[in-house]
Design a protein around this motif. Structure first.
Motif, PDB file in Angstrom:
ATOM      1  N   GLU A  62     124.984  36.573   7.067  1.00 21.08           N
ATOM      2  CA  GLU A  62     124.994  35.195   7.558  1.00 21.08           C
ATOM      3  C   GLU A  62     126.355  34.567   7.245  1.00 21.08           C
ATOM      4  N   PRO A  63     126.806  33.635   8.064  1.00 22.84           N
ATOM      5  CA  PRO A  63     128.069  32.962   7.735  1.00 22.84           C
ATOM      6  C   PRO A  63     127.872  32.065   6.510  1.00 22.84           C
ATOM      7  N   ASN A  64     128.963  31.784   5.818  1.00 23.33           N
ATOM      8  CA  ASN A  64     128.908  30.801   4.745  1.00 23.33           C
ATOM      9  C   ASN A  64     128.582  29.455   5.370  1.00 23.33           C
ATOM     10  N   MET A  65     127.669  28.728   4.721  1.00 25.22           N
ATOM     11  CA  MET A  65     127.225  27.450   5.284  1.00 25.22           C
ATOM     12  C   MET A  65     127.193  26.372   4.219  1.00 25.22           C
ATOM     13  N   VAL A  66     127.509  25.165   4.644  1.00 25.65           N
ATOM     14  CA  VAL A  66     127.370  23.979   3.812  1.00 25.65           C
ATOM     15  C   VAL A  66     126.413  23.043   4.532  1.00 25.65           C
ATOM     16  N   TRP A  67     125.351  22.668   3.817  1.00 23.37           N
ATOM     17  CA  TRP A  67     124.397  21.694   4.339  1.00 23.37           C
ATOM     18  C   TRP A  67     124.597  20.370   3.635  1.00 23.37           C
ATOM     19  N   LEU A  68     124.526  19.304   4.425  1.00 27.67           N
ATOM     20  CA  LEU A  68     124.454  17.948   3.885  1.00 27.67           C
ATOM     21  C   LEU A  68     123.100  17.399   4.307  1.00 27.67           C
ATOM     22  N   TYR A  69     122.396  16.783   3.362  1.00 30.27           N
ATOM     23  CA  TYR A  69     121.051  16.281   3.631  1.00 30.27           C
ATOM     24  C   TYR A  69     121.079  14.762   3.747  1.00 30.27           C
ATOM     25  N   ARG A  70     120.874  14.296   4.981  1.00 33.36           N
ATOM     26  CA  ARG A  70     121.050  12.889   5.338  1.00 33.36           C
ATOM     27  C   ARG A  70     120.198  11.945   4.502  1.00 33.36           C
ATOM     28  N   ARG A  71     118.902  12.150   4.460  1.00 34.03           N
ATOM     29  CA  ARG A  71     118.022  11.196   3.768  1.00 34.03           C
ATOM     30  C   ARG A  71     118.296  11.126   2.268  1.00 34.03           C
ATOM     31  N   PRO A  72     118.448  12.249   1.564  1.00 36.02           N
ATOM     32  CA  PRO A  72     118.802  12.144   0.149  1.00 36.02           C
ATOM     33  C   PRO A  72     120.170  11.477  -0.079  1.00 36.02           C
ATOM     34  N   ILE A  73     121.123  11.741   0.823  1.00 34.78           N
ATOM     35  CA  ILE A  73     122.428  11.086   0.702  1.00 34.78           C
ATOM     36  C   ILE A  73     122.271   9.580   0.886  1.00 34.78           C
ATOM     37  N   LEU A  74     121.495   9.161   1.881  1.00 32.40           N
ATOM     38  CA  LEU A  74     121.290   7.718   2.094  1.00 32.40           C
ATOM     39  C   LEU A  74     120.584   7.087   0.905  1.00 32.40           C
ATOM     40  N   ASP A  75     119.621   7.791   0.330  1.00 30.40           N
ATOM     41  CA  ASP A  75     118.919   7.283  -0.846  1.00 30.40           C
ATOM     42  C   ASP A  75     119.887   7.126  -2.014  1.00 30.40           C
ATOM     43  N   PHE A  76     120.709   8.136  -2.258  1.00 32.66           N
ATOM     44  CA  PHE A  76     121.707   8.081  -3.324  1.00 32.66           C
ATOM     45  C   PHE A  76     122.675   6.925  -3.083  1.00 32.66           C
ATOM     46  N   TRP A  77     123.143   6.781  -1.839  1.00 31.96           N
ATOM     47  CA  TRP A  77     124.094   5.728  -1.472  1.00 31.96           C
ATOM     48  C   TRP A  77     123.507   4.345  -1.727  1.00 31.96           C
ATOM     49  N   SER A  78     122.207   4.177  -1.459  1.00 32.62           N
ATOM     50  CA  SER A  78     121.587   2.854  -1.631  1.00 32.62           C
ATOM     51  C   SER A  78     121.605   2.396  -3.085  1.00 32.62           C
ATOM     52  N   GLU A  79     121.742   3.340  -4.021  1.00 31.49           N
ATOM     53  CA  GLU A  79     121.798   3.018  -5.443  1.00 31.49           C
ATOM     54  C   GLU A  79     123.231   3.035  -5.975  1.00 31.49           C
ATOM     55  N   SER A  80     124.194   3.232  -5.099  1.00 32.55           N
ATOM     56  CA  SER A  80     125.588   3.410  -5.492  1.00 32.55           C
ATOM     57  C   SER A  80     126.421   2.204  -5.074  1.00 32.55           C
ATOM     58  N   GLU A  81     127.565   2.081  -5.695  1.00 34.56           N
ATOM     59  CA  GLU A  81     128.519   1.054  -5.281  1.00 34.56           C
ATOM     60  C   GLU A  81     129.595   1.637  -4.371  1.00 34.56           C
ATOM     61  N   ASP A  82     129.508   2.937  -4.101  1.00 39.80           N
ATOM     62  CA  ASP A  82     130.476   3.616  -3.240  1.00 39.80           C
ATOM     63  C   ASP A  82     130.123   3.390  -1.776  1.00 39.80           C
ATOM     64  N   THR A  83     131.105   3.582  -0.913  1.00 38.37           N
ATOM     65  CA  THR A  83     130.834   3.527   0.521  1.00 38.37           C
ATOM     66  C   THR A  83     130.088   4.784   0.929  1.00 38.37           C
ATOM     67  N   LEU A  84     129.413   4.732   2.054  1.00 37.64           N
ATOM     68  CA  LEU A  84     128.712   5.917   2.550  1.00 37.64           C
ATOM     69  C   LEU A  84     129.706   7.035   2.836  1.00 37.64           C
ATOM     70  N   GLY A  85     130.856   6.683   3.389  1.00 44.15           N
ATOM     71  CA  GLY A  85     131.884   7.689   3.646  1.00 44.15           C
ATOM     72  C   GLY A  85     132.332   8.389   2.376  1.00 44.15           C
ATOM     73  N   ASP A  86     132.464   7.631   1.281  1.00 41.55           N
ATOM     74  CA  ASP A  86     132.864   8.229   0.007  1.00 41.55           C
ATOM     75  C   ASP A  86     131.772   9.146  -0.544  1.00 41.55           C
ATOM     76  N   VAL A  87     130.515   8.760  -0.391  1.00 43.18           N
ATOM     77  CA  VAL A  87     129.412   9.604  -0.870  1.00 43.18           C
ATOM     78  C   VAL A  87     129.379  10.903  -0.071  1.00 43.18           C
ATOM     79  N   VAL A  88     129.495  10.816   1.242  1.00 42.25           N
ATOM     80  CA  VAL A  88     129.491  12.016   2.089  1.00 42.25           C
ATOM     81  C   VAL A  88     130.673  12.917   1.707  1.00 42.25           C
ATOM     82  N   ALA A  89     131.846  12.322   1.523  1.00 40.85           N
ATOM     83  CA  ALA A  89     133.024  13.102   1.140  1.00 40.85           C
ATOM     84  C   ALA A  89     132.792  13.793  -0.209  1.00 40.85           C
TER      85      ALA A  89
END
Length: 145
Positions: free
Chosen positions: A87-114
Protein backbone atom coordinates in the motif's frame (compact mmCIF):
# COMPACT_ATOMS: atom_id res chain seq x y z
CA UNK A 1 -6.16 36.94 13.59
CA UNK A 2 -9.43 37.39 11.68
CA UNK A 3 -11.70 40.30 12.54
CA UNK A 4 -14.55 38.39 14.20
CA UNK A 5 -16.72 41.51 14.15
CA UNK A 6 -17.14 41.09 10.38
CA UNK A 7 -18.03 37.39 10.52
CA UNK A 8 -21.67 36.43 10.49
CA UNK A 9 -21.41 33.45 12.84
CA UNK A 10 -25.13 32.72 12.50
CA UNK A 11 -24.62 31.92 8.81
CA UNK A 12 -21.39 29.90 9.04
CA UNK A 13 -21.39 26.14 8.81
CA UNK A 14 -18.74 23.65 9.89
CA UNK A 15 -15.96 23.08 7.38
CA UNK A 16 -16.70 20.18 5.04
CA UNK A 17 -14.30 17.40 4.09
CA UNK A 18 -13.49 19.44 0.99
CA UNK A 19 -12.80 22.53 3.12
CA UNK A 20 -10.48 20.49 5.35
CA UNK A 21 -8.68 19.13 2.29
CA UNK A 22 -8.14 22.72 1.13
CA UNK A 23 -6.73 23.64 4.56
CA UNK A 24 -4.44 20.60 4.43
CA UNK A 25 -3.33 21.50 0.90
CA UNK A 26 -2.52 25.05 2.02
CA UNK A 27 -0.64 23.75 5.07
CA UNK A 28 1.33 21.34 2.88
CA UNK A 29 2.14 24.12 0.40
CA UNK A 30 3.57 26.20 3.26
CA UNK A 31 6.09 23.49 4.19
CA UNK A 32 9.71 23.85 3.09
CA UNK A 33 10.31 22.66 -0.48
CA UNK A 34 12.88 20.08 0.64
CA UNK A 35 10.34 18.60 3.05
CA UNK A 36 7.58 18.51 0.39
CA UNK A 37 9.87 16.80 -2.15
CA UNK A 38 10.52 14.02 0.33
CA UNK A 39 6.75 13.45 0.60
CA UNK A 40 6.46 12.41 -3.03
CA UNK A 41 4.15 9.44 -3.25
CA UNK A 42 2.53 9.99 0.15
CA UNK A 43 -1.26 9.95 -0.20
CA UNK A 44 -3.25 12.40 1.93
CA UNK A 45 -6.85 11.67 2.94
CA UNK A 46 -9.41 13.52 5.02
CA UNK A 47 -12.16 11.48 6.67
CA UNK A 48 -14.73 12.39 9.29
CA UNK A 49 -13.51 9.74 11.76
CA UNK A 50 -11.05 6.85 11.89
CA UNK A 51 -12.55 3.46 11.05
CA UNK A 52 -13.24 0.89 13.78
CA UNK A 53 -10.13 -1.14 12.94
CA UNK A 54 -7.92 1.92 13.38
CA UNK A 55 -9.62 2.91 16.63
CA UNK A 56 -9.03 -0.57 18.02
CA UNK A 57 -5.43 -0.76 16.77
CA UNK A 58 -4.62 2.62 18.34
CA UNK A 59 -6.44 1.72 21.60
CA UNK A 60 -8.67 4.80 21.34
CA UNK A 61 -11.41 5.20 23.91
CA UNK A 62 -13.58 7.31 21.61
CA UNK A 63 -13.68 8.21 17.93
CA UNK A 64 -12.50 11.72 18.91
CA UNK A 65 -9.16 10.54 20.34
CA UNK A 66 -7.25 10.45 17.06
CA UNK A 67 -6.69 13.63 15.03
CA UNK A 68 -4.53 12.09 12.32
CA UNK A 69 -2.56 9.00 11.41
CA UNK A 70 0.42 8.01 9.31
CA UNK A 71 0.23 4.48 8.00
CA UNK A 72 2.93 2.90 5.88
CA UNK A 73 6.66 2.46 5.81
CA UNK A 74 8.54 5.56 6.83
CA UNK A 75 11.77 6.68 5.23
CA UNK A 76 13.73 5.46 8.24
CA UNK A 77 12.34 1.97 7.62
CA UNK A 78 13.56 1.96 4.02
CA UNK A 79 10.34 2.83 2.22
CA UNK A 80 9.99 0.89 -1.01
CA UNK A 81 6.77 0.30 -2.88
CA UNK A 82 8.37 -2.27 -5.13
CA UNK A 83 6.95 -4.99 -2.90
CA UNK A 84 4.00 -6.70 -4.52
CA UNK A 85 0.73 -5.49 -3.07
CA UNK A 86 2.36 -2.80 -0.94
CA UNK A 87 0.00 0.00 0.00
CA UNK A 88 1.23 3.56 -0.52
CA UNK A 89 2.26 5.58 2.51
CA UNK A 90 -0.80 7.48 3.68
CA UNK A 91 -1.59 10.32 6.03
CA UNK A 92 -5.14 10.63 7.32
CA UNK A 93 -6.60 13.74 8.89
CA UNK A 94 -9.82 13.23 10.83
CA UNK A 95 -12.17 16.18 10.40
CA UNK A 96 -14.51 15.79 13.37
CA UNK A 97 -11.81 15.14 15.99
CA UNK A 98 -9.80 18.06 14.58
CA UNK A 99 -12.85 20.35 14.81
CA UNK A 100 -13.48 19.17 18.37
CA UNK A 101 -9.85 19.84 19.33
CA UNK A 102 -9.98 23.26 17.61
CA UNK A 103 -13.12 24.25 19.54
CA UNK A 104 -11.12 23.93 22.77
CA UNK A 105 -8.04 25.68 21.37
CA UNK A 106 -6.99 29.27 20.91
CA UNK A 107 -5.28 28.39 17.61
CA UNK A 108 -6.80 28.96 14.20
CA UNK A 109 -8.26 25.97 12.39
CA UNK A 110 -5.55 26.33 9.76
CA UNK A 111 -2.87 26.13 12.45
CA UNK A 112 -4.45 23.02 14.00
CA UNK A 113 -4.66 21.29 10.59
CA UNK A 114 -1.04 22.26 9.86
CA UNK A 115 0.06 20.92 13.26
CA UNK A 116 -1.61 17.55 12.72
CA UNK A 117 -0.36 17.29 9.13
CA UNK A 118 3.23 18.14 10.08
CA UNK A 119 3.25 15.67 12.94
CA UNK A 120 1.83 12.85 10.83
CA UNK A 121 4.30 13.55 8.02
CA UNK A 122 7.01 13.74 10.68
CA UNK A 123 6.29 10.11 11.53
CA UNK A 124 7.07 9.28 7.89
CA UNK A 125 10.51 10.86 8.33
CA UNK A 126 11.13 9.68 11.88
CA UNK A 127 11.56 13.28 13.05
CA UNK A 128 11.87 14.32 16.67
CA UNK A 129 9.28 16.56 18.31
CA UNK A 130 11.83 19.40 18.24
CA UNK A 131 12.33 18.93 14.49
CA UNK A 132 8.58 19.00 13.89
CA UNK A 133 8.15 22.10 16.07
CA UNK A 134 10.79 23.90 14.00
CA UNK A 135 9.10 22.91 10.72
CA UNK A 136 5.75 23.99 12.13
CA UNK A 137 7.21 27.34 13.18
CA UNK A 138 8.79 27.88 9.75
CA UNK A 139 5.55 26.88 7.98
CA UNK A 140 3.51 29.23 10.19
CA UNK A 141 5.78 32.13 9.27
CA UNK A 142 5.27 31.29 5.57
CA UNK A 143 1.47 31.17 5.97
CA UNK A 144 1.44 34.53 7.76
CA UNK A 145 3.97 36.18 5.45
Amino acid sequence: MADTNNLDWARLSAPSLTDMEALADAAFASLPEKFRRLCEGVVFRVEDFPDEETLEAMACETEFDLLGLFRGRGLIEGEHLSETGAEPNMVWLYRRPILDFWSESEDTLGDVVAHVLIHEIGHHFGLSDADMEQIESDAGARREG
